[in-house]
Scaffold this motif. Structure first.
Motif, short mmCIF file in Angstrom:
data_model
loop_
_atom_site.label_atom_id
_atom_site.label_comp_id
_atom_site.label_asym_id
_atom_site.label_seq_id
_atom_site.Cartn_x
_atom_site.Cartn_y
_atom_site.Cartn_z
N SER A 99 14.62 38.11 68.35
CA SER A 99 14.61 36.64 68.44
C SER A 99 15.82 36.12 69.18
N SER A 100 16.98 36.66 68.87
CA SER A 100 18.21 36.19 69.48
C SER A 100 18.24 36.47 70.98
N ALA A 101 17.81 37.68 71.37
CA ALA A 101 17.82 38.05 72.79
C ALA A 101 16.82 37.21 73.58
N LEU A 102 15.61 37.05 73.05
CA LEU A 102 14.59 36.27 73.75
C LEU A 102 15.01 34.82 73.91
N ALA A 103 15.61 34.26 72.86
CA ALA A 103 16.06 32.86 72.94
C ALA A 103 17.11 32.69 74.03
N ALA A 104 18.03 33.65 74.14
CA ALA A 104 19.05 33.58 75.19
C ALA A 104 18.42 33.65 76.57
N GLY A 118 11.61 33.74 68.71
CA GLY A 118 12.64 33.78 69.75
C GLY A 118 12.27 32.93 70.94
N ILE A 119 11.01 33.02 71.37
CA ILE A 119 10.57 32.24 72.53
C ILE A 119 10.60 30.74 72.23
N VAL A 120 10.01 30.36 71.09
CA VAL A 120 9.97 28.93 70.73
C VAL A 120 11.38 28.42 70.45
N GLY A 121 12.21 29.24 69.79
CA GLY A 121 13.59 28.83 69.52
C GLY A 121 14.38 28.63 70.80
#
Length: 596
Positions: A205-210, A34-37
């Motif tokens: 992953s989705s939340a962290l990426a946002a 998530g972070i890298v994405g």
């Protein structure tokens, strides 16, 4: 240095496997993906808009028309040049189709080069005016991040697949600042059969990426203040759904036509010239085709309904409402060709973004046109948003993704009912005509698509012929006789013998029952050559045939074993139902564990 790094990583991984279960470690990896994405999504958006600003800012308007003819061509050329120089022997894969193929046929393995190559080429293509979207490249880059993190830590197929989907969700979430849509996209497009525990890594992953994307690149995709929908306009939403559904069918069909056009152009640089010049001319006539096209949609959402004509050659007629409607319709059809020319000509991008733009244009042209009749006054921005959802649902076969994506990026949760209605009808129309989406059609035709509606075919499609090929057979020569090979025949553990000439070509086969009958004198032929005794097999298997075709041939001829040859009829070995069933069982077990 590299070997020491690998050894250190192996030591860390061994410690990890002793201390942390794979289920818990998957959550840790989901955080990392998530972070890298999110960083990748912010980087792609930042690079693209930097290139676009660099090319457009501080340029006098009367020069821009001329430069529009050059920028897209240069962008596509640089993308092709990058691929040919830095990815030797490879071609740039783009869109969502290669991700689905990786899950179906490559054990969810995606080359690490796609992590950065997708970002570089997409930023160059779209920033220079290529009429495609950034969403597919960032989903591809995110999937590569997830796949390689999973492989780096030696995770299993199902876990690598989950992290691949987490990466795609992170990419979509970061691109749109829409974590729910990112998660649903991964489930609806990539993980078509899932269980409840699958939500957790995807949510993370989705939340962290946002979050990461918003911190680094906070500008939202669209600004709008959606108003509530009116019951009296529901009939018009249904009409819009029908129009969008029909257009999505048209776009799906025309995409195949354009793809075939470009397939006939063998020289990659000729593709660049043809697509670049064509795209430049289209942008000259329809400036809204430059880049993603989101600026035009934002202007429509803001109520600037004649903005699409304002900077064109027809700007002096922008106050004429029907000119605006007709010009929008022409821009709509030009957009379909512009996006497909960009992608097939060598540029990188996807049809995700163009689908939103085309849907928005349909919604605008429909609502604005109806308003000119005086029969009813429709809320144009609401229909723009509904059209965006409908086009995405029809073209991608992803109605849930389209509903939540539009609701999130526009704040249009008050429009949930129209969004649901338009998306579902558009999807059903497209699905009724086109069984597969624009992403899965090619895979379905080649037998490379996982389909949970037909589990037998799905498992067989995952099976590779070389893994079930048996080669431990006694090979007989056409010039030899049963007496010459008596010892080998008697001691063979197989009941079938291939007869192969000196050049390696398969002449025929002969079964042990007949050979024993000849050697025991029950049948004449001890001195006859195998060329005379050979019998033609019921059928043959080509080395590149899919396993469902292999099983179909076996069932048709009611045989248990068939020879395998290459394109030159050279003998390779045999394939038996026993080996297929054993492999089938192991793959069925793996598939059953897919998303436990």
């Amino acid at each position: 240095m590299r070997e020491r790094l690998i050894q250190k990583l192996e030591q860390i991984n061994k410690w990890r496997m002793q201390k942390i279960s794979n289920r818990n470690f998957l959550i840790v990896c989901a955080f990392l993906v998530g972070i890298v994405g999110g960083l990748a999504a912010a980087l792609l958006k930042g690079m693209t808009h930097f290139i676009a600003a660099l090319l457009q800012d501080d340029i006098e308007w009367h020069f821009k028309y001329s430069l529009y003819l050059i920028f897209p061509l240069v962008g596509i050329f640089l993308s092709v040049l990058y691929v040919r120089k830095f990815m030797p022997g490879k071609k740039m894969e783009h869109g969502i189709t290669p991700i689905i193929y990786a899950i179906s046929r490559k054990s969810s393995r995606i080359s690490p080069k796609n992590i950065y190559s997708q970002i570089i080429t997409a930023a160059i293509t779209v920033g220079s005016g290529g009429s495609s979207g950034l969403e597919a490249p960032i989903a591809f880059s995110g999937s590569a991040i997830g796949s390689n993190i999973g492989r780096l830590f030696g995770l299993s197929y199902k876990e690598v697949t989950m992290l691949l989907a987490c990466g795609a969700a992170a990419g979509i979430s970061g691109a749109f600042n829409s974590p729910i849509a990112g998660m649903i996209f991964a489930i609806e497009i990539l993980l078509t059969e899932f269980s409840i525990p699958a939500f957790i890594p995807l949510l993370i992953s989705s939340a962290l990426a946002a979050v990461i994307s918003r911190i680094l690149y906070s500008e939202p995709l669209f600004h709008t203040a959606a108003t509530d929908w009116e019951v009296k306009s529901i009939f018009f939403y249904i009409l819009l759904a029908g129009l969008v559904g029909l257009y999505s069918v048209y776009f799906s069909k025309i995409s195949n036509v354009v793809k075939n056009w470009f397939a006939n152009i063998k020289n990659p640089y000729n593709k660049v010239w043809f697509s670049g010049i064509s795209l430049g001319i289209m942008i000259f006539l329809f400036p809204a085709l430059y880049g993603e096209g989101y600026i035009t949609i934002q202007q429509m959402l803001d109520g600037h309904f004649n903005a699409i004509v304002k900077n064109s050659l027809f700007a002096e007629y922008r106050e004429l409402a029907w000119v605006v409607v007709c010009y929008t319709v022409l821009t709509l059809f030009a957009k379909s060709f512009a996006s497909l020319f960009t992608i097939n000509g060598g540029g990188n991008g996807g049809v995700f973004g163009p689908s939103l733009v085309m849907g928005g244009l349909i919604g605008f042209a429909f609502a604005f046109g109806v308003n000119q009749t005086g029969f009813i006054q429709l809320n144009v921005p609401n229909f723009v948003m509904a059209g965006m959802a409908g086009a995405l649902a029809g073209i991608m076969h992803a109605p849930l993704t389209s509903i939540f994506l539009i609701a999130e990026i526009t704040g249009g949760y008050t429009l949930m009912v129209p969004l649901m209605l338009v998306s579902s009808i558009s999807y059903l129309i497209n699905r009724g005509v086109m069984k597969h989406s624009i992403y899965t059609k090619v895979l379905a035709e080649s037998g490379d698509l996982i389909s949970y509606e037909d589990k037998d075919r799905t498992v067989l499609s995952m099976m590779k012929l070389r893994y079930v090929l048996e080669t431990n057979f006694v090979v007989l020569r056409p010039t030899e006789t049963p007496l010459d090979r008596q010892s080998d025949i008697i001691h063979s553990k197989r009941n079938i013998f291939p007869i192969v000439d000196e050049k390696g070509k398969l002449v025929g086969i002969i079964y042990s029952e007949r050979l024993f009958s000849i050697l025991l004198g029950e049948e004449d032929g001890r001195d006859k050559t195998f060329a005379v005794l050979a019998q033609k097999p019921n059928d043959i298997i080509l080395e590149n045939e899919h396993m469902d075709v292999v099983m179909s041939k076996m069932n048709k001829e009611d045989v248990w074993i068939l020879p395998v040859v290459n394109g030159d009829d050279h003998y390779l070995g045999f394939i038996s139902k026993s080996s297929v069933f054993n492999k089938y069982r192991s793959l069925l077990i793996r598939q059953g564990q897919y998303l436990e």
